[in-house]
Design a protein around this motif. Structure first.
Motif, mmCIF file in Angstrom:
data_model
loop_
_atom_site.group_PDB
_atom_site.id
_atom_site.type_symbol
_atom_site.label_atom_id
_atom_site.label_comp_id
_atom_site.label_asym_id
_atom_site.label_seq_id
_atom_site.Cartn_x
_atom_site.Cartn_y
_atom_site.Cartn_z
ATOM 1 N N THR A 177 14.576 -4.725 29.119
ATOM 2 C CA THR A 177 13.977 -5.939 28.562
ATOM 3 C C THR A 177 13.917 -6.986 29.670
ATOM 4 N N ILE A 178 13.072 -7.979 29.467
ATOM 5 C CA ILE A 178 12.991 -9.105 30.396
ATOM 6 C C ILE A 178 13.636 -10.314 29.717
ATOM 7 N N PRO A 179 14.743 -10.822 30.245
ATOM 8 C CA PRO A 179 15.444 -11.931 29.580
ATOM 9 C C PRO A 179 14.719 -13.258 29.780
ATOM 10 N N PHE A 180 14.512 -13.990 28.697
ATOM 11 C CA PHE A 180 13.865 -15.286 28.796
ATOM 12 C C PHE A 180 14.853 -16.331 29.316
ATOM 13 N N GLY A 181 14.322 -17.258 30.091
ATOM 14 C CA GLY A 181 15.157 -18.309 30.673
ATOM 15 C C GLY A 181 14.315 -19.173 31.581
ATOM 16 N N SER A 182 14.920 -19.661 32.665
ATOM 17 C CA SER A 182 14.184 -20.550 33.563
ATOM 18 C C SER A 182 13.119 -19.818 34.361
ATOM 19 N N ARG A 183 13.304 -18.509 34.598
ATOM 20 C CA ARG A 183 12.333 -17.752 35.399
ATOM 21 C C ARG A 183 11.275 -17.052 34.562
ATOM 22 N N PHE A 184 11.651 -16.626 33.352
ATOM 23 C CA PHE A 184 10.736 -15.874 32.504
ATOM 24 C C PHE A 184 10.557 -16.574 31.165
ATOM 25 N N TRP A 185 9.310 -16.834 30.818
ATOM 26 C CA TRP A 185 8.973 -17.502 29.562
ATOM 27 C C TRP A 185 8.266 -16.535 28.631
ATOM 28 N N PRO A 186 8.394 -16.742 27.313
ATOM 29 C CA PRO A 186 7.694 -15.871 26.360
ATOM 30 C C PRO A 186 6.177 -15.961 26.524
ATOM 31 N N VAL A 187 5.505 -14.895 26.182
ATOM 32 C CA VAL A 187 4.041 -14.887 26.185
ATOM 33 C C VAL A 187 3.559 -14.927 24.740
ATOM 34 N N SER A 188 2.326 -15.342 24.559
ATOM 35 C CA SER A 188 1.751 -15.389 23.217
ATOM 36 C C SER A 188 1.368 -13.978 22.767
ATOM 37 N N LYS A 189 1.073 -13.835 21.481
ATOM 38 C CA LYS A 189 0.644 -12.542 20.953
ATOM 39 C C LYS A 189 -0.649 -12.093 21.624
ATOM 40 N N GLU A 190 -1.540 -13.063 21.876
ATOM 41 C CA GLU A 190 -2.805 -12.733 22.512
ATOM 42 C C GLU A 190 -2.593 -12.243 23.946
ATOM 43 N N GLU A 191 -1.683 -12.907 24.688
ATOM 44 C CA GLU A 191 -1.397 -12.484 26.061
ATOM 45 C C GLU A 191 -0.802 -11.075 26.075
ATOM 46 N N ARG A 192 0.158 -10.825 25.174
ATOM 47 C CA ARG A 192 0.801 -9.512 25.130
ATOM 48 C C ARG A 192 -0.206 -8.417 24.770
ATOM 49 N N ALA A 193 -1.111 -8.726 23.844
ATOM 50 C CA ALA A 193 -2.108 -7.729 23.443
ATOM 51 C C ALA A 193 -3.018 -7.374 24.615
ATOM 52 N N GLU A 194 -3.400 -8.369 25.411
ATOM 53 C CA GLU A 194 -4.265 -8.098 26.567
ATOM 54 C C GLU A 194 -3.522 -7.289 27.622
ATOM 55 N N ILE A 195 -2.247 -7.586 27.828
ATOM 56 C CA ILE A 195 -1.451 -6.845 28.808
ATOM 57 C C ILE A 195 -1.292 -5.396 28.361
ATOM 58 N N ASP A 196 -0.999 -5.180 27.078
ATOM 59 C CA ASP A 196 -0.887 -3.816 26.561
ATOM 60 C C ASP A 196 -2.194 -3.053 26.770
ATOM 61 N N ALA A 197 -3.309 -3.709 26.478
ATOM 62 C CA ALA A 197 -4.607 -3.057 26.613
ATOM 63 C C ALA A 197 -4.922 -2.717 28.070
ATOM 64 N N LEU A 198 -4.475 -3.575 28.971
ATOM 65 C CA LEU A 198 -4.736 -3.349 30.397
ATOM 66 C C LEU A 198 -4.124 -2.036 30.864
ATOM 67 N N PHE A 199 -2.886 -1.759 30.441
ATOM 68 C CA PHE A 199 -2.190 -0.567 30.930
ATOM 69 C C PHE A 199 -2.517 0.679 30.116
ATOM 70 N N GLU A 200 -3.407 0.543 29.137
ATOM 71 C CA GLU A 200 -3.935 1.720 28.468
ATOM 72 C C GLU A 200 -5.034 2.363 29.302
ATOM 73 N N LYS A 201 -5.548 1.603 30.281
ATOM 74 C CA LYS A 201 -6.593 2.129 31.156
ATOM 75 C C LYS A 201 -5.950 2.965 32.261
ATOM 76 N N LEU A 244 7.423 -1.556 32.581
ATOM 77 C CA LEU A 244 6.798 -0.340 32.076
ATOM 78 C C LEU A 244 7.800 0.803 32.026
ATOM 79 N N ASP A 245 7.573 1.699 31.090
ATOM 80 C CA ASP A 245 8.314 2.964 31.032
ATOM 81 C C ASP A 245 7.318 4.082 31.295
#
Length: 404
Positions: A177-201, A244-245
């Motif tokens: 997992t990526i821990p949220f904090g000062s370096r890592f911030w949550p992404v929106s549902k839309e951002e996560r969906a686009e990232i998931d779709a990107l790595f399906e290619k 990624l796994d």
């Protein structure tokens, strides 16, 4: 036991406000930090400079060649070399721009280390000597230039590092997992969906399978993603860390892959008129990396996310930056000579023998009797140090007022 509240996803305006504040704070730390975070000021000076600079061969240049953008870089077979590691500003342009910007970075480091002016003169002479040496194939060997201790230390660290080091440094632990904090911030549902779709290619999922003998047919799954608050001049752009796994199992990091997604934006560095470069900014960065830093270039891909060009690259444990915030008087010349040699090699490998000989002759012809380096190099660095000192103090004044 109650679960901790889910972190709130900041909207675009809130994110930009926070990132701008962080960038201003980082640039207020020192003159050298200001130089690193303000590439545009360097090129603003270049447009107005009255110093006549030589017009070198049209090759790919880094465009933002400071000490923090050099360091150990591993290839797909874990071979490690000191190469350029950030190519956001890369263009086909004048190679002297890289040399001058590196000289500015080293000179501000010397000033921040309270070294006398004579040492800065010696550093600039060593800078020129190291760069020229890369074009003289009878003498061009990295061992002859001699790796300074600060380089040897970071190389030893790079060689011994494993996935666990990368995970603990970037993710705080080796859990998937990526821990949220000062370096890592949550992404929106839309951002996560686009990232998931990107790595399906297949084009982009294969980026995760080409290294460390992973099976090319391995299935790639996005385990986690976060907005990455990273860098200085890049703060405010799209920047994501994606875990990624590969092929399932998540075995001790062997099947884990950490991808850096970074927005490609228009370069501030001027390119030569008529230079044939990709129009897409992400493709430009990837092509520049393949020419300047082959170890890094083979691990990068250009893509599109949220309608913007982005660069994908897998982070390896061996990838480190040279942290030279302070430097000793004895090491100053060694560091300048060696880093200039690395830059010179990146330039020289793009030239044929005739172009290399011609450029070497032009560089040697420019030397003067008063200093063992060209007057244009010395004058440029002196002017730039002065203008950046003034700019840094003005930045601190504005930062203090906004903080108040």
């Amino acid at each position: 036991m109650r679960k901790p509240p889910k972190p709130k996803v900041p909207d675009f305006e809130s994110r930009q406000t926070l990132l701008t504040a962080r960038r201003n704070a980082k640039m207020a730390r020192s003159t050298h930090a200001y130089v690193r975070g303000n590439t545009s000021k360097f090129y603003d000076w270049l447009e107005q400079a009255e110093i006549r600079l030589p017009q070198g061969p049209a090759i790919w240049i880094c465009g933002d060649c400071h000490t923090g953008n050099l360091g150990p870089v591993a290839d797909a077979n874990k071979r490690i070399e000191i190469q350029m590691r950030d190519l956001d500003q890369t263009v086909i342009g004048n190679p002297v721009h890289d040399l001058i910007r590196l000289g500015l970075s080293l000179a501000t480091t010397a000033r921040g280390s309270a070294l006398p002016g004579v040492t800065t003169i010696n550093m600039i002479e060593a800078l020129f000597e190291g760069y020229v040496r890369a074009f003289d194939k009878d003498r061009a060997a990295a061992d002859e230039c001699g790796k300074p201790e600060v380089v040897r230390v970071v190389m030893r660290e790079a060689v011994r590092r494993s996935w666990k080091h990368l995970a603990r440094e970037r993710l705080e632990d080796t859990q998937p997992t990526i821990p949220f904090g000062s370096r890592f911030w949550p992404v929106s549902k839309e951002e996560r969906a686009e990232i998931d779709a990107l790595f399906e290619k297949a084009t982009y999922s294969k980026l995760a399978t080409i290294l460390r003998d992973r099976p090319d047919t391995g299935h790639v799954t996005v385990l986690d993603a976060a907005y990455w608050v990273k860098g200085c001049s890049s703060l405010g752009r799209l920047r994501y860390a994606v875990l990624l796994d590969v092929d399932g199992g998540v075995v001790e990091g062997d099947d884990l892959c950490l991808i850096d997604i970074k927005e490609g934006v228009k370069a501030a560095a001027p390119r030569y008129p008529g230079a044939n470069m990709p129009r897409d900014n992400a493709e430009r960065v990837v092509e520049g990396a393949r020419n300047l830093s082959p170890h890094l270039g083979e691990r990068m891909r250009a893509a599109t996310l949220q309608g913007r060009p982005v660069i994908l690259r897998e982070l390896l444990p061996q990838d480190l930056k040279l942290e030279i915030e302070h430097i000793g008087q004895e090491q100053a010349q060694e560091v300048a000579r060696y880093l200039a040699f690395v830059v010179g090699e990146a330039h020289a490998r793009q030239m044929d023998n005739e172009t290399r000989r011609s450029w070497l002759a032009e560089l040697r012809r420019a030397k003067t009797k008063s200093i063992d380096a060209p007057l244009w190099l010395w004058s440029s660095i002196v002017e730039l140090v002065g203008s950046h000192e003034v700019g840094y103090l003005e930045h601190c004044r504005r930062y203090a007022l906004s903080a108040a």
